[in-house]
Design a protein around this motif. Structure first.
Motif, PDB file in Angstrom:
ATOM      1  N   ALA A 150      -4.969   2.027  23.505  1.00 55.47           N
ATOM      2  CA  ALA A 150      -3.772   2.309  22.872  1.00 55.47           C
ATOM      3  C   ALA A 150      -2.864   3.333  23.832  1.00 55.47           C
ATOM      4  O   ALA A 150      -3.398   4.457  24.011  1.00 55.47           O
ATOM      5  N   THR A 151      -1.648   2.804  24.084  1.00 54.86           N
ATOM      6  CA  THR A 151      -1.055   3.594  25.053  1.00 54.86           C
ATOM      7  C   THR A 151       0.438   4.460  24.780  1.00 54.86           C
ATOM      8  O   THR A 151       0.826   5.370  25.304  1.00 54.86           O
ATOM      9  N   HIS A 152       0.952   3.826  23.621  1.00 53.51           N
ATOM     10  CA  HIS A 152       2.093   4.232  23.121  1.00 53.51           C
ATOM     11  C   HIS A 152       2.183   4.225  21.685  1.00 53.51           C
ATOM     12  O   HIS A 152       1.504   3.613  21.092  1.00 53.51           O
ATOM     13  N   ALA A 153       2.855   5.206  21.106  1.00 52.15           N
ATOM     14  CA  ALA A 153       2.987   5.348  19.604  1.00 52.15           C
ATOM     15  C   ALA A 153       4.307   6.161  19.160  1.00 52.15           C
ATOM     16  O   ALA A 153       4.839   6.943  19.985  1.00 52.15           O
ATOM     17  N   VAL A 154       4.860   5.449  17.973  1.00 51.26           N
ATOM     18  CA  VAL A 154       5.997   5.904  17.724  1.00 51.26           C
ATOM     19  C   VAL A 154       6.000   5.913  16.031  1.00 51.26           C
ATOM     20  O   VAL A 154       5.540   5.059  15.399  1.00 51.26           O
ATOM     21  N   VAL A 155       6.159   7.212  15.661  1.00 49.72           N
ATOM     22  CA  VAL A 155       6.404   7.058  14.040  1.00 49.72           C
ATOM     23  C   VAL A 155       7.588   6.693  13.589  1.00 49.72           C
ATOM     24  O   VAL A 155       8.957   7.048  13.961  1.00 49.72           O
ATOM     25  N   LEU A 178       0.780  -1.307   0.053  1.00 51.55           N
ATOM     26  CA  LEU A 178      -0.016   0.064  -0.049  1.00 51.55           C
ATOM     27  C   LEU A 178       0.793   1.105   0.058  1.00 51.55           C
ATOM     28  O   LEU A 178       1.903   1.263   0.666  1.00 51.55           O
ATOM     29  N   PRO A 179       0.471   2.388  -0.836  1.00 46.96           N
ATOM     30  CA  PRO A 179       1.169   3.596  -0.777  1.00 46.96           C
ATOM     31  C   PRO A 179       1.112   4.153   0.534  1.00 46.96           C
ATOM     32  O   PRO A 179      -0.150   4.241   0.988  1.00 46.96           O
ATOM     33  N   LYS A 180       2.090   4.646   1.307  1.00 46.58           N
ATOM     34  CA  LYS A 180       1.844   5.181   2.554  1.00 46.58           C
ATOM     35  C   LYS A 180       2.168   6.591   2.745  1.00 46.58           C
ATOM     36  O   LYS A 180       2.832   7.331   1.933  1.00 46.58           O
ATOM     37  N   ALA A 181       1.852   7.205   3.707  1.00 47.99           N
ATOM     38  CA  ALA A 181       1.954   8.588   3.886  1.00 47.99           C
ATOM     39  C   ALA A 181       3.207   8.901   3.984  1.00 47.99           C
ATOM     40  O   ALA A 181       4.149   8.251   4.354  1.00 47.99           O
ATOM     41  N   SER A 182       3.683  10.142   4.038  1.00 43.30           N
ATOM     42  CA  SER A 182       5.271  10.404   3.946  1.00 43.30           C
ATOM     43  C   SER A 182       5.352  11.700   5.262  1.00 43.30           C
ATOM     44  O   SER A 182       4.335  12.392   5.437  1.00 43.30           O
ATOM     45  N   GLN A 183       6.539  11.543   5.720  1.00 40.83           N
ATOM     46  CA  GLN A 183       6.639  12.884   6.624  1.00 40.83           C
ATOM     47  C   GLN A 183       8.332  13.053   6.468  1.00 40.83           C
ATOM     48  O   GLN A 183       9.146  12.530   6.630  1.00 40.83           O
ATOM     49  N   GLY A 184       8.760  14.373   6.117  1.00 38.90           N
ATOM     50  CA  GLY A 184       9.743  14.972   5.741  1.00 38.90           C
ATOM     51  C   GLY A 184      10.311  14.545   4.250  1.00 38.90           C
ATOM     52  O   GLY A 184      11.420  14.150   4.428  1.00 38.90           O
ATOM     53  N   GLY A 185       9.453  14.225   3.510  1.00 37.15           N
ATOM     54  CA  GLY A 185      10.072  13.341   2.246  1.00 37.15           C
ATOM     55  C   GLY A 185      10.529  11.904   2.629  1.00 37.15           C
ATOM     56  O   GLY A 185      10.845  11.361   1.649  1.00 37.15           O
ATOM     57  N   ARG A 186      10.043  11.253   3.600  1.00 36.07           N
ATOM     58  CA  ARG A 186      10.429   9.889   3.945  1.00 36.07           C
ATOM     59  C   ARG A 186       8.814   9.204   4.171  1.00 36.07           C
ATOM     60  O   ARG A 186       8.086   9.633   4.650  1.00 36.07           O
ATOM     61  N   SER A 187       8.752   7.810   3.497  1.00 40.53           N
ATOM     62  CA  SER A 187       7.544   6.942   4.022  1.00 40.53           C
ATOM     63  C   SER A 187       7.675   6.953   5.520  1.00 40.53           C
ATOM     64  O   SER A 187       8.507   6.776   6.119  1.00 40.53           O
ATOM     65  N   THR A 199      10.443   0.433   7.189  1.00 37.03           N
ATOM     66  CA  THR A 199      10.661   1.363   8.114  1.00 37.03           C
ATOM     67  C   THR A 199      11.119   0.965   9.703  1.00 37.03           C
ATOM     68  O   THR A 199      11.410   1.679  10.515  1.00 37.03           O
ATOM     69  N   ASN A 200      11.393  -0.410   9.707  1.00 41.07           N
ATOM     70  CA  ASN A 200      11.962  -1.012  10.927  1.00 41.07           C
ATOM     71  C   ASN A 200      13.253  -0.115  11.441  1.00 41.07           C
ATOM     72  O   ASN A 200      14.256   0.152  10.695  1.00 41.07           O
ATOM     73  N   LEU A 201      13.214   0.351  12.752  1.00 41.86           N
ATOM     74  CA  LEU A 201      14.289   1.061  13.228  1.00 41.86           C
ATOM     75  C   LEU A 201      15.516   0.265  13.010  1.00 41.86           C
ATOM     76  O   LEU A 201      16.806   1.068  12.920  1.00 41.86           O
ATOM     77  N   HIS A 202      15.675  -1.041  13.176  1.00 39.05           N
ATOM     78  CA  HIS A 202      17.030  -1.698  13.047  1.00 39.05           C
ATOM     79  C   HIS A 202      17.432  -1.886  11.888  1.00 39.05           C
ATOM     80  O   HIS A 202      18.816  -2.152  11.763  1.00 39.05           O
ATOM     81  N   LEU A 203      16.622  -1.535  11.054  1.00 39.98           N
ATOM     82  CA  LEU A 203      17.089  -1.482   9.656  1.00 39.98           C
ATOM     83  C   LEU A 203      17.628  -0.265   8.934  1.00 39.98           C
ATOM     84  O   LEU A 203      17.522   0.006   7.826  1.00 39.98           O
ATOM     85  N   GLY A 204      17.646   0.889   9.855  1.00 35.25           N
ATOM     86  CA  GLY A 204      17.944   2.065   9.506  1.00 35.25           C
ATOM     87  C   GLY A 204      16.874   2.971   9.561  1.00 35.25           C
ATOM     88  O   GLY A 204      17.075   4.296   8.941  1.00 35.25           O
ATOM     89  N   GLY A 205      15.561   2.673   9.854  1.00 32.66           N
ATOM     90  CA  GLY A 205      14.528   3.542   9.966  1.00 32.66           C
ATOM     91  C   GLY A 205      14.652   4.283  11.191  1.00 32.66           C
ATOM     92  O   GLY A 205      15.774   4.379  12.117  1.00 32.66           O
ATOM     93  N   ALA A 206      14.019   5.685  11.029  1.00 31.81           N
ATOM     94  CA  ALA A 206      14.281   6.777  12.040  1.00 31.81           C
ATOM     95  C   ALA A 206      12.964   7.008  12.745  1.00 31.81           C
ATOM     96  O   ALA A 206      11.718   7.134  11.986  1.00 31.81           O
ATOM     97  N   ARG A 207      13.024   7.528  13.858  1.00 35.49           N
ATOM     98  CA  ARG A 207      11.728   7.967  14.513  1.00 35.49           C
ATOM     99  C   ARG A 207      11.232   9.270  13.952  1.00 35.49           C
ATOM    100  O   ARG A 207      12.212  10.087  13.650  1.00 35.49           O
ATOM    101  N   GLY A 208      10.207   9.316  13.775  1.00 32.46           N
ATOM    102  CA  GLY A 208       9.618  10.588  13.404  1.00 32.46           C
ATOM    103  C   GLY A 208       8.931  11.346  14.367  1.00 32.46           C
ATOM    104  O   GLY A 208       9.048  11.243  15.404  1.00 32.46           O
ATOM    105  N   ASP A 209       8.007  12.345  13.610  1.00 34.53           N
ATOM    106  CA  ASP A 209       7.537  13.423  14.782  1.00 34.53           C
ATOM    107  C   ASP A 209       6.181  12.915  14.827  1.00 34.53           C
ATOM    108  O   ASP A 209       5.136  13.107  13.989  1.00 34.53           O
TER     109      ASP A 209
END
Length: 379
Positions: free
Chosen positions: A255-260, A234-243, A268-278
């Motif tokens: 729902a108690t916690h959320a991270v972009v 599925l095409p995903k939304a973007s933030q700062g030019g990144r998916s 987007t997996n963080l251990h594969l070089g993904g970064a936390r968004g805003d």
């Protein structure tokens, strides 16, 4: 307040158990008793009367991985079907021992059987009205994917020219391929899989692209015996030019916690070089698009978690569509709470708490109401 006796089945030297023990200590409770996965697999696990037992990931211990998957190198991708059989059988053993001791589990074995089979999980979500990517492999009655020729045929179907191919029993993006088919039948795969000259598959922390169909086919053929799940990319939304997508933790139905999570590619997996968004920017984007963060985003995650009402905590991978107005659920993760330093959403029961402290608070809230009541999700 009387302390609830706690035990955790996990890796005694692992980060997950350490973070859980930190939360236990911060709450002023006696340390949780740790039952090593190796002890469970050796048939020597015992549980004390009245214990509340957390089942944590068996990952991280090379000996346990070797016993479950039958490979000596923990970076190997193959062996997930054997891992699934060994893990689910071990969970049943734990459940029987806990029940015999008069204790309770925080995760139901039946839920884990579904959560760790992407085909079954996708079907369970879809059947419950949760928006998910279309999939030709969803459910127990779907035709199996036997190898690259089957995937090649699926890529030719309408809506499947861009697909994700996932090991049915995988986790942490291990073995996942994002496939694209183009003009002239050309294909391209984005994946963290490294194919050795001898044909073995290894996990890599570097995402790479393959454009040689022979290599892509060899990877798929090596994965297929363990079971594959295919779904539309599925095409995903973007933030700062990144998916961008989100990991949302749901504890006791809320729902108690959320991270972009953001990336330049599809993973987007963080251990594969993904970064936390805003996160604030994501909430603002949903609102600007005319949606409701609480209802349209968090609400979908809570509904997905409700499909597994006997499991205290899950991590939901939420896929925002382009424009941040619609959402789908990519996966529901049984062990999706390893998010160090992340505190709860404002206004949630976990405000100011990390994911482990939030679960402890839910356990003790339930114990005050009825020590023997299941920790079911809220309607």
């Amino acid at each position: 307040m009387t302390a609830v006796p706690l035990a955790v089945v996990g890796d005694p030297a692992g980060r997950r158990v350490a973070h859980f023990q930190d939360a236990v200590r911060a709450r002023g409770l006696p340390p949780a008793r740790v039952v090593a996965w190796r002890t469970v697999l050796d048939g020597a696990a015992r549980f004390h009367p009245g214990e509340t037992v957390r089942i944590d990931s068996p990952g991280g211990d090379p000996d346990v991985e070797r016993l479950l998957r039958g490979v000596s190198d923990p970076t190997r991708v193959e062996g997930t079907a054997r891992w699934y059989r060994g893990f689910t059988e071990a969970v049943e053993v734990v459940a029987a021992a806990v029940a015999a001791a008069g204790g309770r589990l925080l995760t139901a074995p039946a839920d884990l059987r579904v959560l760790f089979d992407k085909r079954l999980c996708h079907h369970a979500l879809d059947r419950s009205g949760i928006p998910v990517p279309p999939s030709p492999t969803s459910g127990p009655g779907a035709a199996p994917v036997r190898g690259w020729p089957d995937v090649r045929e699926l890529l030719a179907r309408p809506g499947l020219r861009r697909t994700f191919v996932k090991p049915a029993h995988g986790s942490s993006a291990s073995g996942v391929l994002a496939l694209e088919s183009g003009a002239g039948g050309r294909v391209r795969a984005t994946t963290s899989v490294e194919l050795s000259p001898g044909g073995a598959l290894y996990n890599s922390l570097r995402v790479r692209r393959y454009e040689d169909e022979r290599v892509i086919g060899a990877v798929v053929d090596a994965l297929a015996p363990d079971g594959l799940h295919v779904e539309r990319w599925l095409p995903k939304a973007s933030q700062g030019g990144r998916s961008a997508d989100l990991r949302v933790v749901v504890v006791a139905g809320r729902a108690t916690h959320a991270v972009v999570r953001t990336a330049r590619g599809p993973m987007t997996n963080l251990h594969l070089g993904g970064a936390r968004g805003d996160l604030g920017a994501a909430v603002a984007a949903v609102t600007a698009a005319g949606g409701s963060w609480e209802h349209d985003a968090l609400g979908v995650c809570e509904r997905a978690a409700a499909v597994f009402p006997a499991t205290l905590c899950v991590g939901v991978d939420l896929l925002p569509a382009t424009g941040w107005r619609r959402f789908a659920v990519g996966e529901v993760n049984a062990f999706g709470d390893l998010l160090p330093g992340l505190t709860g959403l404002p206004g949630s029961p976990a405000a100011g708490l990390d994911t482990y402290a939030a679960q402890l608070a839910a356990v003790h809230a339930s114990a005050r109401q009825d020590h023997h009541a299941p920790l079911a999700a809220r309607p």
